[in-house]
Design a protein around this motif. Structure first.
Motif, short mmCIF file in Angstrom:
data_model
loop_
_atom_site.label_atom_id
_atom_site.label_comp_id
_atom_site.label_asym_id
_atom_site.label_seq_id
_atom_site.Cartn_x
_atom_site.Cartn_y
_atom_site.Cartn_z
N VAL A 135 102.85 42.82 33.71
CA VAL A 135 102.95 41.95 32.54
C VAL A 135 102.92 42.82 31.28
O VAL A 135 101.92 43.45 30.97
CB VAL A 135 101.81 40.91 32.48
CG1 VAL A 135 101.95 40.04 31.23
CG2 VAL A 135 101.80 40.05 33.74
N VAL A 136 104.04 42.87 30.59
CA VAL A 136 104.14 43.63 29.35
C VAL A 136 103.66 42.74 28.20
O VAL A 136 104.12 41.62 28.03
CB VAL A 136 105.60 44.07 29.09
CG1 VAL A 136 105.71 44.79 27.76
CG2 VAL A 136 106.10 44.94 30.23
N ASP A 137 102.72 43.25 27.40
CA ASP A 137 102.19 42.45 26.29
C ASP A 137 102.10 43.31 25.03
O ASP A 137 102.65 44.42 24.97
CB ASP A 137 100.83 41.83 26.65
CG ASP A 137 99.77 42.88 26.97
OD1 ASP A 137 99.95 44.06 26.59
OD2 ASP A 137 98.76 42.52 27.61
N ASN A 180 109.05 40.80 18.66
CA ASN A 180 109.78 41.76 19.48
C ASN A 180 110.76 41.06 20.42
O ASN A 180 110.51 40.94 21.62
CB ASN A 180 108.79 42.62 20.28
CG ASN A 180 107.86 43.41 19.39
OD1 ASN A 180 106.91 42.86 18.84
ND2 ASN A 180 108.12 44.68 19.26
N PRO A 181 111.88 40.59 19.87
CA PRO A 181 112.87 39.92 20.73
C PRO A 181 113.54 40.90 21.67
O PRO A 181 113.66 42.10 21.37
CB PRO A 181 113.87 39.34 19.72
CG PRO A 181 113.75 40.23 18.52
CD PRO A 181 112.31 40.65 18.47
N GLN A 234 107.39 41.11 34.06
CA GLN A 234 107.08 39.95 33.26
C GLN A 234 106.74 40.35 31.83
O GLN A 234 106.26 41.47 31.59
CB GLN A 234 105.87 39.21 33.85
CG GLN A 234 106.05 38.76 35.29
CD GLN A 234 104.81 38.10 35.83
OE1 GLN A 234 104.32 37.11 35.28
NE2 GLN A 234 104.27 38.65 36.91
N VAL A 235 107.00 39.45 30.90
CA VAL A 235 106.62 39.64 29.50
C VAL A 235 105.68 38.51 29.13
O VAL A 235 105.97 37.34 29.37
CB VAL A 235 107.85 39.65 28.57
CG1 VAL A 235 107.41 39.79 27.11
CG2 VAL A 235 108.80 40.78 28.94
N SER A 236 104.55 38.85 28.55
CA SER A 236 103.55 37.84 28.20
C SER A 236 104.11 36.81 27.23
O SER A 236 104.79 37.15 26.26
CB SER A 236 102.33 38.52 27.57
OG SER A 236 101.40 37.56 27.12
N LYS A 241 103.20 30.88 23.02
CA LYS A 241 102.72 29.55 23.37
C LYS A 241 101.58 29.10 22.46
O LYS A 241 101.42 27.92 22.18
CB LYS A 241 102.29 29.52 24.83
CG LYS A 241 103.46 29.57 25.81
CD LYS A 241 102.97 29.47 27.25
CE LYS A 241 104.16 29.43 28.21
NZ LYS A 241 103.73 29.35 29.63
N SER A 242 100.78 30.06 21.99
CA SER A 242 99.67 29.72 21.09
C SER A 242 100.17 29.19 19.75
O SER A 242 99.43 28.54 19.01
CB SER A 242 98.77 30.93 20.86
OG SER A 242 99.41 31.91 20.05
N LEU A 243 101.45 29.49 19.44
CA LEU A 243 102.06 28.99 18.20
C LEU A 243 102.79 27.67 18.42
O LEU A 243 103.44 27.16 17.52
CB LEU A 243 103.04 30.03 17.65
CG LEU A 243 102.45 31.38 17.24
CD1 LEU A 243 103.56 32.35 16.88
CD2 LEU A 243 101.49 31.21 16.07
#
Length: 269
Positions: A135-137, A180-181, A234-236, A241-243
């Motif tokens: 998971v990349v964050d 970071n698109p 995966q990308v976090s 989602k928090s927004l």
């Protein structure tokens, strides 16, 4: 959220991401100051000037990213700044464009936050192995030395620019956010919104989805590219989602894209 009575600046206003952003800001009632490279060239600005609300609340200006103080007037009086412009080739060795914009922002007491458009390029070139479980964050950051070694000049440009932005913001006590698109393209949706797609698929999976959605359509039986698939990871999505940002399923986005192409007579199925 209403932007009535608020003014924001968007750098690189005629670019794809910036144009979508200007449209959204005008729809929400903001007044927008947008920098464009050629403000007197209709082919570069007509799509902006035709937006709803542009006549009353959009102001175009010319500014040079590599000129110190060029954005002082543009950001003065703005509540926030969206920095999307990037002088790619110069940024490879010198992220001065981003620093010049931030320097102008630091002089404007009205600016409460700066949003810097970075890229996944500044995140994933670490040399660390990636697997489907990885998971990349936001804790990941590309390694400039690795970028130079592998001659990844675009990746290096984005990495240096974001690194310089965070350092400058820390020194000045500025409130900045970076986004970071990975890929930027329009996915038409039934609501007319610009949506975030949940994932990117390989060509072969795209064909399989299209075959399921449009069984009568003549599609290739085999992927033209026989090279092994790139490693998946995966990308976090937690920050997004928090927004309150919703991701649409890939199958839905593909179907809406095809239907939009059909409506415009670009394809016949």
């Amino acid at each position: 959220m209403s932007g009535a009575g608020k003014t924001v600046c968007v750098t690189g206003g005629s670019g794809y991401i910036a144009s979508c952003l200007v449209k959204l800001l005008l729809e929400r009632g903001y007044s927008v100051k947008a920098s464009v490279r050629y403000p007197n060239n209709p082919t570069k600005t007509d799509h902006l000037l035709k937006l709803d609300g542009a006549k009353e609340r959009l102001h175009l200006f010319k500014a040079d990213l590599l000129q110190d103080g060029s954005f002082d007037d543009a950001v003065d009086g703005c509540d926030g700044v969206f920095h999307t412009a990037s002088p790619f080739f110069t940024a490879v060795t010198d992220p001065q464009g981003t620093l010049n914009v931030l320097a102008s922002c630091s002089k404007a007491s009205s600016v409460k936050r700066v949003v810097v458009t970075s890229s996944m390029a500044a995140v994933e070139a670490t040399g660390r192995p990636k697997t489907p479980e990885t998971v990349v964050d936001e804790t990941w950051f590309s390694d400039p030395d690795l970028c130079k070694e592998m001659k990844l000049w675009y990746v290096l440009s984005k990495t240096l620019a974001e690194e310089a932005a965070w350092k400058f913001a820390k020194e000045k006590g500025m409130d900045i956010v970076t986004i970071n698109p990975a890929m930027a393209f329009e996915i038409p949706s039934a609501s007319g919104r610009y949506c975030l797609v949940e994932r990117v698929v390989h060509y072969s999976e795209l064909i399989a989805i299209l075959r399921k959605l449009y069984p009568s359509c003549q599609l290739p039986e085999k992927c033209a590219d026989d090279n092994p698939f790139a490693p998946t990871f995966q990308v976090s999505k937690e920050k997004a989602k928090s927004l309150g940002i919703d991701y649409i399923p890939i199958e839905q986005s593909i179907k809406e894209t095809v239907e939009s192409l059909k409506d415009k007579n670009f394809v016949k199925l």
